[in-house]
Design a protein around this motif. Structure first.
Motif, PDB file in Angstrom:
ATOM      1  N   LEU A   1     -12.078   3.824  -7.174  1.00 49.21           N
ATOM      2  CA  LEU A   1     -12.864   4.268  -6.027  1.00 49.21           C
ATOM      3  C   LEU A   1     -13.429   3.088  -5.244  1.00 49.21           C
ATOM      4  O   LEU A   1     -13.655   3.189  -4.041  1.00 49.21           O
ATOM      5  CB  LEU A   1     -14.008   5.171  -6.502  1.00 49.21           C
ATOM      6  CG  LEU A   1     -13.597   6.523  -7.103  1.00 49.21           C
ATOM      7  CD1 LEU A   1     -14.818   7.249  -7.643  1.00 49.21           C
ATOM      8  CD2 LEU A   1     -12.883   7.382  -6.073  1.00 49.21           C
ATOM      9  N   GLN A   2     -13.643   1.988  -5.911  1.00 43.60           N
ATOM     10  CA  GLN A   2     -14.259   0.839  -5.262  1.00 43.60           C
ATOM     11  C   GLN A   2     -13.246   0.014  -4.473  1.00 43.60           C
ATOM     12  O   GLN A   2     -13.499  -0.364  -3.327  1.00 43.60           O
ATOM     13  CB  GLN A   2     -14.936  -0.041  -6.317  1.00 43.60           C
ATOM     14  CG  GLN A   2     -15.703  -1.216  -5.752  1.00 43.60           C
ATOM     15  CD  GLN A   2     -16.501  -1.929  -6.827  1.00 43.60           C
ATOM     16  OE1 GLN A   2     -16.516  -1.525  -7.982  1.00 43.60           O
ATOM     17  NE2 GLN A   2     -17.162  -2.993  -6.453  1.00 43.60           N
ATOM     18  N   TYR A   3     -12.109  -0.279  -5.092  1.00 43.07           N
ATOM     19  CA  TYR A   3     -11.143  -1.188  -4.479  1.00 43.07           C
ATOM     20  C   TYR A   3      -9.832  -0.514  -4.063  1.00 43.07           C
ATOM     21  O   TYR A   3      -9.151  -1.007  -3.157  1.00 43.07           O
ATOM     22  CB  TYR A   3     -10.804  -2.328  -5.449  1.00 43.07           C
ATOM     23  CG  TYR A   3     -11.972  -3.217  -5.771  1.00 43.07           C
ATOM     24  CD1 TYR A   3     -12.455  -4.134  -4.840  1.00 43.07           C
ATOM     25  CD2 TYR A   3     -12.608  -3.154  -7.010  1.00 43.07           C
ATOM     26  CE1 TYR A   3     -13.529  -4.968  -5.135  1.00 43.07           C
ATOM     27  CE2 TYR A   3     -13.686  -3.981  -7.311  1.00 43.07           C
ATOM     28  CZ  TYR A   3     -14.135  -4.879  -6.374  1.00 43.07           C
ATOM     29  OH  TYR A   3     -15.207  -5.701  -6.667  1.00 43.07           O
ATOM     30  N   GLY A   4      -9.466   0.587  -4.705  1.00 46.58           N
ATOM     31  CA  GLY A   4      -8.155   1.177  -4.486  1.00 46.58           C
ATOM     32  C   GLY A   4      -7.100   0.450  -5.294  1.00 46.58           C
ATOM     33  O   GLY A   4      -7.270  -0.713  -5.695  1.00 46.58           O
ATOM     34  N   ARG A   5      -5.981   1.118  -5.536  1.00 44.81           N
ATOM     35  CA  ARG A   5      -4.941   0.542  -6.394  1.00 44.81           C
ATOM     36  C   ARG A   5      -4.239  -0.652  -5.769  1.00 44.81           C
ATOM     37  O   ARG A   5      -3.852  -1.588  -6.459  1.00 44.81           O
ATOM     38  CB  ARG A   5      -3.926   1.625  -6.768  1.00 44.81           C
ATOM     39  CG  ARG A   5      -4.496   2.685  -7.708  1.00 44.81           C
ATOM     40  CD  ARG A   5      -3.448   3.645  -8.199  1.00 44.81           C
ATOM     41  NE  ARG A   5      -4.027   4.553  -9.178  1.00 44.81           N
ATOM     42  CZ  ARG A   5      -4.128   4.297 -10.480  1.00 44.81           C
ATOM     43  NH1 ARG A   5      -3.669   3.143 -10.944  1.00 44.81           N
ATOM     44  NH2 ARG A   5      -4.665   5.159 -11.298  1.00 44.81           N
ATOM     45  N   LYS A   6      -4.080  -0.648  -4.449  1.00 43.18           N
ATOM     46  CA  LYS A   6      -3.366  -1.752  -3.804  1.00 43.18           C
ATOM     47  C   LYS A   6      -4.117  -3.066  -3.965  1.00 43.18           C
ATOM     48  O   LYS A   6      -3.553  -4.085  -4.369  1.00 43.18           O
ATOM     49  CB  LYS A   6      -3.145  -1.442  -2.328  1.00 43.18           C
ATOM     50  CG  LYS A   6      -2.220  -2.438  -1.619  1.00 43.18           C
ATOM     51  CD  LYS A   6      -1.954  -2.013  -0.192  1.00 43.18           C
ATOM     52  CE  LYS A   6      -0.945  -2.936   0.475  1.00 43.18           C
ATOM     53  NZ  LYS A   6       0.407  -2.801  -0.109  1.00 43.18           N
ATOM     54  N   ALA A   7      -5.419  -3.056  -3.654  1.00 41.36           N
ATOM     55  CA  ALA A   7      -6.223  -4.273  -3.800  1.00 41.36           C
ATOM     56  C   ALA A   7      -6.350  -4.661  -5.264  1.00 41.36           C
ATOM     57  O   ALA A   7      -6.281  -5.851  -5.614  1.00 41.36           O
ATOM     58  CB  ALA A   7      -7.597  -4.069  -3.179  1.00 41.36           C
ATOM     59  N   ALA A   8      -6.518  -3.667  -6.136  1.00 44.61           N
ATOM     60  CA  ALA A   8      -6.659  -3.970  -7.560  1.00 44.61           C
ATOM     61  C   ALA A   8      -5.394  -4.632  -8.100  1.00 44.61           C
ATOM     62  O   ALA A   8      -5.469  -5.583  -8.895  1.00 44.61           O
ATOM     63  CB  ALA A   8      -6.958  -2.686  -8.337  1.00 44.61           C
ATOM     64  N   THR A   9      -4.228  -4.158  -7.648  1.00 45.87           N
ATOM     65  CA  THR A   9      -2.972  -4.755  -8.093  1.00 45.87           C
ATOM     66  C   THR A   9      -2.854  -6.196  -7.610  1.00 45.87           C
ATOM     67  O   THR A   9      -2.474  -7.095  -8.370  1.00 45.87           O
ATOM     68  CB  THR A   9      -1.779  -3.930  -7.579  1.00 45.87           C
ATOM     69  OG1 THR A   9      -1.861  -2.608  -8.114  1.00 45.87           O
ATOM     70  CG2 THR A   9      -0.456  -4.563  -8.007  1.00 45.87           C
ATOM     71  N   PHE A  10      -3.215  -6.442  -6.342  1.00 42.50           N
ATOM     72  CA  PHE A  10      -3.096  -7.795  -5.799  1.00 42.50           C
ATOM     73  C   PHE A  10      -4.001  -8.766  -6.550  1.00 42.50           C
ATOM     74  O   PHE A  10      -3.584  -9.886  -6.887  1.00 42.50           O
ATOM     75  CB  PHE A  10      -3.437  -7.819  -4.315  1.00 42.50           C
ATOM     76  CG  PHE A  10      -3.359  -9.193  -3.709  1.00 42.50           C
ATOM     77  CD1 PHE A  10      -2.168  -9.670  -3.201  1.00 42.50           C
ATOM     78  CD2 PHE A  10      -4.474 -10.031  -3.681  1.00 42.50           C
ATOM     79  CE1 PHE A  10      -2.088 -10.964  -2.669  1.00 42.50           C
ATOM     80  CE2 PHE A  10      -4.395 -11.317  -3.155  1.00 42.50           C
ATOM     81  CZ  PHE A  10      -3.196 -11.774  -2.649  1.00 42.50           C
ATOM     82  N   PHE A  11      -5.251  -8.381  -6.793  1.00 41.03           N
ATOM     83  CA  PHE A  11      -6.215  -9.276  -7.436  1.00 41.03           C
ATOM     84  C   PHE A  11      -6.094  -9.274  -8.965  1.00 41.03           C
ATOM     85  O   PHE A  11      -6.870  -9.953  -9.650  1.00 41.03           O
ATOM     86  CB  PHE A  11      -7.638  -8.907  -7.023  1.00 41.03           C
ATOM     87  CG  PHE A  11      -7.932  -9.169  -5.576  1.00 41.03           C
ATOM     88  CD1 PHE A  11      -8.014 -10.463  -5.093  1.00 41.03           C
ATOM     89  CD2 PHE A  11      -8.112  -8.119  -4.684  1.00 41.03           C
ATOM     90  CE1 PHE A  11      -8.275 -10.715  -3.753  1.00 41.03           C
ATOM     91  CE2 PHE A  11      -8.382  -8.361  -3.338  1.00 41.03           C
ATOM     92  CZ  PHE A  11      -8.457  -9.663  -2.871  1.00 41.03           C
ATOM     93  N   GLY A  12      -5.137  -8.515  -9.489  1.00 40.45           N
ATOM     94  CA  GLY A  12      -4.915  -8.520 -10.928  1.00 40.45           C
ATOM     95  C   GLY A  12      -5.990  -7.805 -11.718  1.00 40.45           C
ATOM     96  O   GLY A  12      -6.259  -8.168 -12.874  1.00 40.45           O
ATOM     97  N   LEU A  13      -6.596  -6.776 -11.124  1.00 40.47           N
ATOM     98  CA  LEU A  13      -7.675  -6.060 -11.794  1.00 40.47           C
ATOM     99  C   LEU A  13      -7.121  -4.943 -12.668  1.00 40.47           C
ATOM    100  O   LEU A  13      -6.255  -4.182 -12.245  1.00 40.47           O
ATOM    101  CB  LEU A  13      -8.642  -5.457 -10.764  1.00 40.47           C
ATOM    102  CG  LEU A  13      -9.233  -6.404  -9.724  1.00 40.47           C
ATOM    103  CD1 LEU A  13     -10.191  -5.634  -8.825  1.00 40.47           C
ATOM    104  CD2 LEU A  13      -9.949  -7.567 -10.391  1.00 40.47           C
ATOM    105  N   ASP A  14      -7.619  -4.861 -13.869  1.00 40.48           N
ATOM    106  CA  ASP A  14      -7.308  -3.743 -14.744  1.00 40.48           C
ATOM    107  C   ASP A  14      -8.275  -2.619 -14.400  1.00 40.48           C
ATOM    108  O   ASP A  14      -9.499  -2.798 -14.477  1.00 40.48           O
ATOM    109  CB  ASP A  14      -7.460  -4.169 -16.206  1.00 40.48           C
ATOM    110  CG  ASP A  14      -6.926  -3.113 -17.179  1.00 40.48           C
ATOM    111  OD1 ASP A  14      -6.826  -1.933 -16.784  1.00 40.48           O
ATOM    112  OD2 ASP A  14      -6.634  -3.464 -18.323  1.00 40.48           O
TER     113      ASP A  14
END
Length: 265
Positions: free
Chosen positions: A48-61
């Protein structure tokens, strides 16, 4: 004078003397209401905070896990658990040390910077495709030593999109920082545009180009609080006292906070 009357007079005099000698400040006034500005930290927080696209780019689990501690002897289970949290999950402090070599880490940010009288700038009218400018901010009163909250009405992105919100332009960041505010808080996931930050990373740009809105505040020792929720409940309130204290960690990047707003008449 009767003995009972004398005793009563002496008792009253004693109470008055004790009251006169008691120099403790009065107890703080109870707020009319307390608004929780921190989202629940669960399995959907980062999505909800970053979305999957941004999370994937920044390497967030996207998982925020609580792992129970299981001892060798199951009879010794005491309910302990390991929490696995992102430093910038939910409501969080973005620490100056993330960009500055000698910047304060979360545990080193002065606590007096993280609570105080607060002014909310309602920027929900601003479109989500352009930055907040100095001209936009000049429409509002900004005073020294206040906590300034930028409320943009952030909404989570779709899975295949970058977060879209009215982020803070670099000139506007300098303008606000020069006002010597106590702290900056917002419902944005980042006061810099995440998509632009990603593009600058891919170019190999220096940190000041990747996170241009953060640096002016960090250089002046002004804490930045991001990812707040429920800011719409503060609109129209005239006396707001915000408090947001981070976990006392020495990691260089940041730390989750429990942020609340105390509302007074």
């Amino acid at each position: 004078m009767p003995a009972r009357s004398s005793l009563l007079v002496c008792t009253l005099l004693g109470i008055l003397v004790l009251a006169a000698c008691d120099r403790r400040p009065p107890a703080p006034r109870r707020p009319r209401a307390i608004v929780d500005l921190s989202p629940l930290l669960d399995e959907r927080t980062l999505e909800l905070q970053y979305g999957r696209k941004a999370a994937t780019f920044f390497g967030l689990d996207l998982r925020l896990e609580a792992e129970p501690v299981v001892p060798e002897d199951p009879l010794r289970t005491y309910g302990f658990a390991y929490y696995r949290l992102l430093s910038h999950a939910g409501a969080h402090l973005d620490a100056p040390s993330r960009l500055l070599k000698n910047g304060a880490r979360p545990a080193e940010v002065p606590l007096e910077r993280l609570f105080g009288w607060t002014r909310v700038l309602d920027l929900r009218w601003h479109d989500r495709n352009s930055p907040i400018t100095v001209t936009d901010l000049e429409n509002y009163r900004v005073r020294e030593n206040e906590i300034i909250v930028l409320h943009v009405g952030y909404e989570p992105p779709a899975d295949d999109e970058w977060p879209r919100y009215a982020y803070l332009s670099e000139p506007a960041a300098h303008w606000l920082a020069e006002k010597n505010i106590r702290a900056l808080a917002t419902d944005m996931p980042s006061i810099s545009d995440l998509r632009t930050s990603a593009e600058e990373m891919e170019k190999g740009s220096p940190p000041q180009k990747i996170w241009p809105a953060h640096l002016p505040f960090f250089e002046r020792g002004i804490p930045v609080l991001e990812g707040l929720v429920h800011l719409e409940q503060l609109i129209g309130e005239r006396r707001i006292y915000l408090a947001a204290f981070p976990l006392a960690v020495l990691d260089r990047s940041g730390a989750p906070v429990r942020a609340v707003a105390l509302l007074y008449d």
